[in-house]
Design an enzyme around this catalytic site. Structure first.
Site, PDB file in Angstrom:
ATOM      1  N   TYR A 121     -11.809   8.112 -14.892  1.00 20.54           N
ATOM      2  CA  TYR A 121     -11.873   6.852 -14.154  1.00 20.54           C
ATOM      3  C   TYR A 121     -12.351   5.722 -15.069  1.00 20.54           C
ATOM      4  O   TYR A 121     -11.772   4.631 -15.086  1.00 20.54           O
ATOM      5  CB  TYR A 121     -12.816   7.017 -12.969  1.00 20.54           C
ATOM      6  CG  TYR A 121     -12.867   5.827 -12.032  1.00 20.54           C
ATOM      7  CD1 TYR A 121     -11.854   5.618 -11.103  1.00 20.54           C
ATOM      8  CD2 TYR A 121     -13.937   4.941 -12.055  1.00 20.54           C
ATOM      9  CE1 TYR A 121     -11.904   4.545 -10.226  1.00 20.54           C
ATOM     10  CE2 TYR A 121     -13.995   3.860 -11.187  1.00 20.54           C
ATOM     11  CZ  TYR A 121     -12.980   3.669 -10.278  1.00 20.54           C
ATOM     12  OH  TYR A 121     -13.036   2.599  -9.407  1.00 20.54           O
ATOM     13  N   ASP A 138       0.845  -1.196   0.000  1.00 23.14           N
ATOM     14  CA  ASP A 138       0.000   0.000   0.000  1.00 23.14           C
ATOM     15  C   ASP A 138       0.878   1.243   0.000  1.00 23.14           C
ATOM     16  O   ASP A 138       2.041   1.207   0.428  1.00 23.14           O
ATOM     17  CB  ASP A 138      -0.915   0.021   1.230  1.00 23.14           C
ATOM     18  CG  ASP A 138      -2.138   0.904   1.017  1.00 23.14           C
ATOM     19  OD1 ASP A 138      -3.189   0.374   0.607  1.00 23.14           O
ATOM     20  OD2 ASP A 138      -2.040   2.125   1.250  1.00 23.14           O
TER      21      ASP A 138
END
Length: 257
Positions: free
Chosen positions: A160, A42
């Site tokens: 997106y 992450d």
């Protein structure tokens, strides 16, 4: 929701990006519940460490790694740590991504458009680019996170949607290239899932949350664990004949389109 143990992933290693929360965290935990060791990847180092602690509490190994998936050198380094610490790579869930602020196409800034492509599409590309050579040695399964926005258009989400459509094309092409060599590649397309990302969209208001729920024929938001279940199935031998698919898990949101 409890994920019931059904696959035997003991002795296997899973690499999960975007694993600090939401779908990534749920999937990392699901791999651990099935006995796999997990590399927790992450951008948030603290978030990766927190998920790793949750995984280790289940009695398997976890390696937290800070990584910006839009940077190829970060991805290479994360995979080098994977092999150094755990010795193999069997499963990869390339899930890290960002949202796009609502804006019509002509109003999207160059920076927002390029960042969506760089993270949501480029991140998947770099992960696969460096995962595939490792998996070619002993086989493996890769699942990429696309979206319902990868199969339909959405007003105010052109950047997106472009990136998530691209993930499906990338997945299908790579699947055709490497399927015969023992590397299975598929994508998962979540609908509206109850994650921190959706929390940012709703801005924490009940009215906006109800608007989101109204888009789902099932009458509720999806749960991260429901996407995790799909990812684990795609990684398991039970889906051994599934290659190059974009599996939609969206509560019926796109069923009528």
């Amino acid at each position: 929701m409890t994920i019931h143990r059904r696959w035997n992933f003991e002795g296997k290693v899973a690499f999960v990006t975007g694993a600090a929360n939401g779908i990534g965290q749920a999937t990392a935990l699901a791999f651990a519940q099935e006995g796999a060791d997990v590399v927790v990847v992450d951008l948030s180092e603290e978030g990766a460490k927190a998920t790793a602690q949750m995984i280790e509490a289940q009695g398997v190994r976890a390696v937290p790694v800070r990584c910006d998936v839009s940077k190829p050198e970060d991805v290479q380094a994360a995979l080098a740590v994977t092999i150094d610490k755990l010795g193999r790579l069997d499963f990869a869930f390339n899930n890290a991504g960002i949202e796009q602020p609502l804006a019509y196409t002509a109003d999207i800034s160059d920076e927002v458009f390029e960042r969506n492509l760089r993270v949501n599409l480029g991140g998947v590309f770099y992960c696969m680019k460096y995962q595939i050579p490792i998996m070619l040695k002993s086989g493996g399964s890769i699942v990429n996170t696309s979206s319902g926005a990868g199969i339909v258009g959405i007003r105010g989400q052109a950047a997106y949607c472009a990136a998530k459509h691209g993930v499906i094309g990338l997945t299908k092409s790579a699947a055709l290239e490497y399927g015969k060599d023992g590397v299975r590649i598929n994508a998962v397309c979540p609908g509206i899932i109850d994650t921190p990302m959706i929390g940012r969209f709703t801005q924490g208001t009940e009215e906006n949350r109800k608007r989101m729920i109204a888009q789902e024929p099932i009458g509720r938001l999806g749960r991260p664990e429901e996407i995790a279940n799909t990812v684990l199935w795609l990684c398991s031998d039970a889906s051994g004949f599934a290659i190059g698919h974009a599996v939609v898990v969206d509560g019926g949101q796109t069923a009528g389109l």
